[in-house]
Design a protein around this motif. Structure first.
Motif, PDB file in Angstrom:
ATOM      1  N   SER A   1     -40.543  10.182  41.568  1.00 32.49           N
ATOM      2  CA  SER A   1     -40.804   8.796  41.931  1.00 32.49           C
ATOM      3  C   SER A   1     -39.621   8.197  42.687  1.00 32.49           C
ATOM      4  CB  SER A   1     -41.075   7.966  40.667  1.00 32.49           C
ATOM      5  OG  SER A   1     -41.297   6.616  40.997  1.00 32.49           O
ATOM      6  N   GLY A   2     -39.892   7.666  43.875  1.00 30.29           N
ATOM      7  CA  GLY A   2     -38.844   7.083  44.700  1.00 30.29           C
ATOM      8  C   GLY A   2     -38.099   8.085  45.553  1.00 30.29           C
ATOM      9  N   GLY A   3     -38.297   9.369  45.318  1.00 31.37           N
ATOM     10  CA  GLY A   3     -37.702  10.396  46.157  1.00 31.37           C
ATOM     11  C   GLY A   3     -38.505  10.571  47.436  1.00 31.37           C
ATOM     12  N   MET A   4     -37.838  10.993  48.501  1.00 29.33           N
ATOM     13  CA  MET A   4     -38.485  11.096  49.801  1.00 29.33           C
ATOM     14  C   MET A   4     -38.231  12.459  50.422  1.00 29.33           C
ATOM     15  SD  MET A   4     -37.479   7.314  51.255  1.00 29.33           S
ATOM     16  CE  MET A   4     -35.996   7.170  50.246  1.00 29.33           C
ATOM     17  N   VAL A   5     -39.249  12.993  51.101  1.00 36.41           N
ATOM     18  CA  VAL A   5     -39.078  14.200  51.897  1.00 36.41           C
ATOM     19  C   VAL A   5     -39.475  13.879  53.326  1.00 36.41           C
ATOM     20  CG1 VAL A   5     -41.369  15.070  51.254  1.00 36.41           C
ATOM     21  CG2 VAL A   5     -39.662  16.647  52.143  1.00 36.41           C
ATOM     22  N   SER A   6     -38.612  14.270  54.274  1.00 39.05           N
ATOM     23  CA  SER A   6     -38.824  13.967  55.687  1.00 39.05           C
ATOM     24  C   SER A   6     -38.359  15.170  56.497  1.00 39.05           C
ATOM     25  CB  SER A   6     -38.041  12.711  56.083  1.00 39.05           C
ATOM     26  OG  SER A   6     -38.185  12.421  57.458  1.00 39.05           O
ATOM     27  N   PRO A   7     -39.225  16.157  56.728  1.00 39.75           N
ATOM     28  CA  PRO A   7     -38.799  17.388  57.393  1.00 39.75           C
ATOM     29  C   PRO A   7     -38.168  17.129  58.754  1.00 39.75           C
ATOM     30  CG  PRO A   7     -40.991  17.649  56.455  1.00 39.75           C
ATOM     31  CD  PRO A   7     -40.651  16.193  56.361  1.00 39.75           C
ATOM     32  N   GLY A   8     -37.220  17.989  59.111  1.00 39.42           N
ATOM     33  CA  GLY A   8     -36.574  17.907  60.408  1.00 39.42           C
ATOM     34  C   GLY A   8     -35.576  16.772  60.491  1.00 39.42           C
ATOM     35  N   GLN A   9     -35.027  16.585  61.697  1.00 35.19           N
ATOM     36  CA  GLN A   9     -34.238  15.401  62.010  1.00 35.19           C
ATOM     37  C   GLN A   9     -34.961  14.605  63.076  1.00 35.19           C
ATOM     38  OE1 GLN A   9     -30.423  17.929  61.997  1.00 35.19           O
ATOM     39  NE2 GLN A   9     -29.666  15.868  61.564  1.00 35.19           N
ATOM     40  N   SER A  10     -36.122  14.995  63.356  1.00 32.03           N
ATOM     41  CA  SER A  10     -37.225  14.304  63.999  1.00 32.03           C
ATOM     42  C   SER A  10     -38.434  15.081  63.532  1.00 32.03           C
ATOM     43  CB  SER A  10     -37.093  14.277  65.521  1.00 32.03           C
ATOM     44  OG  SER A  10     -38.202  13.584  66.080  1.00 32.03           O
ATOM     45  N   ILE A  11     -39.111  15.808  64.413  1.00 28.80           N
ATOM     46  CA  ILE A  11     -40.221  16.666  63.982  1.00 28.80           C
ATOM     47  C   ILE A  11     -39.645  17.969  63.439  1.00 28.80           C
ATOM     48  CG2 ILE A  11     -42.296  17.875  64.707  1.00 28.80           C
ATOM     49  CD1 ILE A  11     -42.596  14.868  64.765  1.00 28.80           C
ATOM     50  N   GLY A  12     -40.110  18.429  62.273  1.00 26.79           N
ATOM     51  CA  GLY A  12     -39.597  19.672  61.703  1.00 26.79           C
ATOM     52  C   GLY A  12     -40.507  20.212  60.619  1.00 26.79           C
ATOM     53  N   THR A  13     -40.138  21.406  60.117  1.00 30.61           N
ATOM     54  CA  THR A  13     -40.933  22.096  59.106  1.00 30.61           C
ATOM     55  C   THR A  13     -40.041  22.540  57.960  1.00 30.61           C
ATOM     56  OG1 THR A  13     -42.513  22.938  60.740  1.00 30.61           O
ATOM     57  CG2 THR A  13     -42.421  24.095  58.633  1.00 30.61           C
ATOM     58  N   ILE A  14     -40.495  22.300  56.736  1.00 33.40           N
ATOM     59  CA  ILE A  14     -39.870  22.862  55.541  1.00 33.40           C
ATOM     60  C   ILE A  14     -40.875  23.824  54.922  1.00 33.40           C
ATOM     61  CG2 ILE A  14     -38.989  22.397  53.229  1.00 33.40           C
ATOM     62  CD1 ILE A  14     -37.934  19.741  54.253  1.00 33.40           C
ATOM     63  N   ASN A  15     -40.462  25.070  54.725  1.00 31.21           N
ATOM     64  CA  ASN A  15     -41.297  26.084  54.095  1.00 31.21           C
ATOM     65  C   ASN A  15     -40.980  26.156  52.603  1.00 31.21           C
ATOM     66  OD1 ASN A  15     -42.656  27.646  56.510  1.00 31.21           O
ATOM     67  ND2 ASN A  15     -40.531  27.284  57.096  1.00 31.21           N
ATOM     68  N   ILE A  16     -42.006  26.399  51.794  1.00 32.38           N
ATOM     69  CA  ILE A  16     -41.857  26.451  50.345  1.00 32.38           C
ATOM     70  C   ILE A  16     -42.498  27.729  49.837  1.00 32.38           C
ATOM     71  CG2 ILE A  16     -42.369  25.262  48.178  1.00 32.38           C
ATOM     72  CD1 ILE A  16     -42.546  22.673  49.959  1.00 32.38           C
ATOM     73  N   SER A  17     -41.692  28.582  49.198  1.00 31.91           N
ATOM     74  CA  SER A  17     -42.163  29.908  48.795  1.00 31.91           C
ATOM     75  C   SER A  17     -43.148  29.855  47.640  1.00 31.91           C
ATOM     76  CB  SER A  17     -40.973  30.795  48.412  1.00 31.91           C
ATOM     77  OG  SER A  17     -40.092  30.967  49.492  1.00 31.91           O
ATOM     78  N   ASN A  18     -42.993  28.868  46.770  1.00 33.76           N
ATOM     79  CA  ASN A  18     -43.866  28.764  45.602  1.00 33.76           C
ATOM     80  C   ASN A  18     -44.621  27.433  45.640  1.00 33.76           C
ATOM     81  OD1 ASN A  18     -43.152  31.335  44.228  1.00 33.76           O
ATOM     82  ND2 ASN A  18     -41.111  30.436  44.232  1.00 33.76           N
ATOM     83  N   ASP A  19     -44.417  26.551  44.663  1.00 26.98           N
ATOM     84  CA  ASP A  19     -45.260  25.366  44.535  1.00 26.98           C
ATOM     85  C   ASP A  19     -44.590  24.101  45.066  1.00 26.98           C
ATOM     86  OD1 ASP A  19     -47.103  27.007  43.330  1.00 26.98           O
ATOM     87  OD2 ASP A  19     -46.591  26.386  41.283  1.00 26.98           O
ATOM     88  N   LEU A  20     -45.439  23.165  45.498  1.00 26.37           N
ATOM     89  CA  LEU A  20     -45.028  21.836  45.938  1.00 26.37           C
ATOM     90  C   LEU A  20     -45.686  20.810  45.027  1.00 26.37           C
ATOM     91  CD1 LEU A  20     -43.963  19.655  47.960  1.00 26.37           C
ATOM     92  CD2 LEU A  20     -46.056  20.058  49.292  1.00 26.37           C
ATOM     93  N   GLU A  21     -44.893  19.848  44.528  1.00 19.94           N
ATOM     94  CA  GLU A  21     -45.441  18.801  43.677  1.00 19.94           C
ATOM     95  C   GLU A  21     -44.910  17.440  44.112  1.00 19.94           C
ATOM     96  OE1 GLU A  21     -45.519  17.245  39.000  1.00 19.94           O
ATOM     97  OE2 GLU A  21     -44.425  19.089  39.544  1.00 19.94           O
ATOM     98  N   PHE A  22     -45.825  16.519  44.416  1.00 13.92           N
ATOM     99  CA  PHE A  22     -45.479  15.114  44.618  1.00 13.92           C
ATOM    100  C   PHE A  22     -45.869  14.372  43.356  1.00 13.92           C
ATOM    101  CE2 PHE A  22     -45.415  16.246  49.093  1.00 13.92           C
ATOM    102  CZ  PHE A  22     -44.421  15.426  49.610  1.00 13.92           C
ATOM    103  N   GLN A  23     -44.872  13.882  42.605  1.00  8.66           N
ATOM    104  CA  GLN A  23     -45.149  13.113  41.412  1.00  8.66           C
ATOM    105  C   GLN A  23     -45.492  11.668  41.783  1.00  8.66           C
ATOM    106  OE1 GLN A  23     -41.735  13.634  38.828  1.00  8.66           O
ATOM    107  NE2 GLN A  23     -42.253  15.767  38.386  1.00  8.66           N
ATOM    108  N   ALA A  24     -45.977  10.886  40.811  1.00  7.73           N
ATOM    109  CA  ALA A  24     -46.314   9.486  41.058  1.00  7.73           C
ATOM    110  C   ALA A  24     -45.118   8.763  41.656  1.00  7.73           C
ATOM    111  CB  ALA A  24     -46.743   8.814  39.756  1.00  7.73           C
TER     112      ALA A  24
END
Length: 333
Positions: free
Chosen positions: A166-189
């Protein structure tokens, strides 16, 4: 070295060939001596020790087996490999260039970029404060990323897994970009995905997930639209923002429309798509739609916007037009 060696006045300590400095303390404190030389530093004991100097003259390995070791400037940990089996904290702004391995926690506080080899780190990458950037498309870590409230994960590279709290942010790249995740991704409330989309190039930020994606319906999607001012009203655009074929359920992000844009999400076989519609176009201006769903203030603003467009002043809107497009339709009450 026991706790009596902490918090003393500065003095250089050179670790000679085949030598090792062991800091074995159960209390917290600063180690203020300047470290140089080619051999090792070992941190044992339950205390949290802060390396207060720029120890870039230390080229040997650093091993953290207990408690914590805190760096307050670039070079505090030397230039050699850091093997972390407990806790290493980075409390400065700049680059962290060391090779990094082990099953412990790397905690980031500040505006930091990871550029070293982290492929041997399989513990936790805790982004506690500020912005942490992965160093580029070839950056690899098997750690579990955890983004805390007020912190941002950016850059490009690969993580083992990712939890956006909660309140954490993900913003791939330093403009347009990609973050790869080998296992699971979770966005909590309350977790936030700051996704940029570029309507001129057709590119967008992307989270590519090999495992399962889980989105709490109270997680937030906040798009940033690049080069949207030149696009036609009434035209729809689609961007893939999460690439995954396995979602925990059909839950999607909470997503708020704007005066100039309508947003929706489409969960498809290969991932989650953000669908954008530039409001207005044939059959009426922006206000036709805004006044049916927005607040009175939003409606009046949209009507004024449409009058400027219809009178041939659209070219004079410039940056103002972009600002108007991005106005939220949320009721402040």
């Amino acid at each position: 070295l026991d706790s009596s060696g902490l918090n003393q006045t500065d003095k250089e300590v050179e670790i000679q060939a085949n030598g090792t400095l062991e800091i074995n303390v159960d209390s917290d404190g600063d180690y203020r001596k300047l470290l140089t030389g080619g051999c090792g530093l070992i941190k044992n004991g339950t205390g949290d020790v802060t390396l207060a100097n720029d120890n870039s003259g230390l080229s040997g390995p650093v091993q953290v087996n207990g408690g914590g070791l805190t760096a307050v400037r670039a070079g505090s940990l030397g230039t050699g490999e850091v093997e972390n089996n407990a806790l290493v904290s980075l409390r400065y702004d700049g680059l962290f260039e060391n090779k990094f391995s082990g099953g412990g926690t790397l905690a980031a506080y500040g505006d930091l970029t990871l550029t070293g080899d982290h492929s041997g780190h399989n513990g936790i990458l805790a982004i506690q404060f500020g912005e942490l950037r992965l160093g580029g498309p070839y950056f690899v870590s098997e750690a579990e990323g955890q983004v805390s409230s007020g912190a941002v994960l950016a850059g490009q590279g690969r993580l083992g897994s990712l939890i956006v709290k909660s309140g954490g942010m993900v913003s791939p790249g330093q403009s347009i970009g990609t973050i790869n995740i080998s296992n699971d991704l979770e966005f909590q409330a309350g977790g936030i995905y700051m996704a940029e989309v570029d309507l001129a190039s057709g590119r967008s930020d992307l989270l590519m997930v090999d495992g399962q994606t889980s989105i709490n319906p109270s997680a937030l999607l906040r798009p940033t639209i690049l080069n949207g001012e030149a696009m036609d009203r009434g035209t729809q655009y689609r961007f893939k923002i999460i690439g995954d074929d396995t979602f925990a359920d059909d839950s999607l992000f909470s997503l708020q429309n704007r005066l100039g844009w309508s947003f929706s999400q489409s969960l498809e076989a290969d991932g989650l798509y953000l669908v954008l519609l530039r409001n207005g176009g044939a059959g009426g201006g922006v206000s036709v739609w805004v006044c049916s769903v927005g607040t009175p203030n939003a409606c009046r603003t949209a009507e004024a916007y449409d009058r400027m467009v219809s009178s041939g002043q659209a070219g004079q809107l410039g940056f103002l037009g972009q600002v108007l497009d991005d106005l939220s339709l949320a009721d402040p009450n």
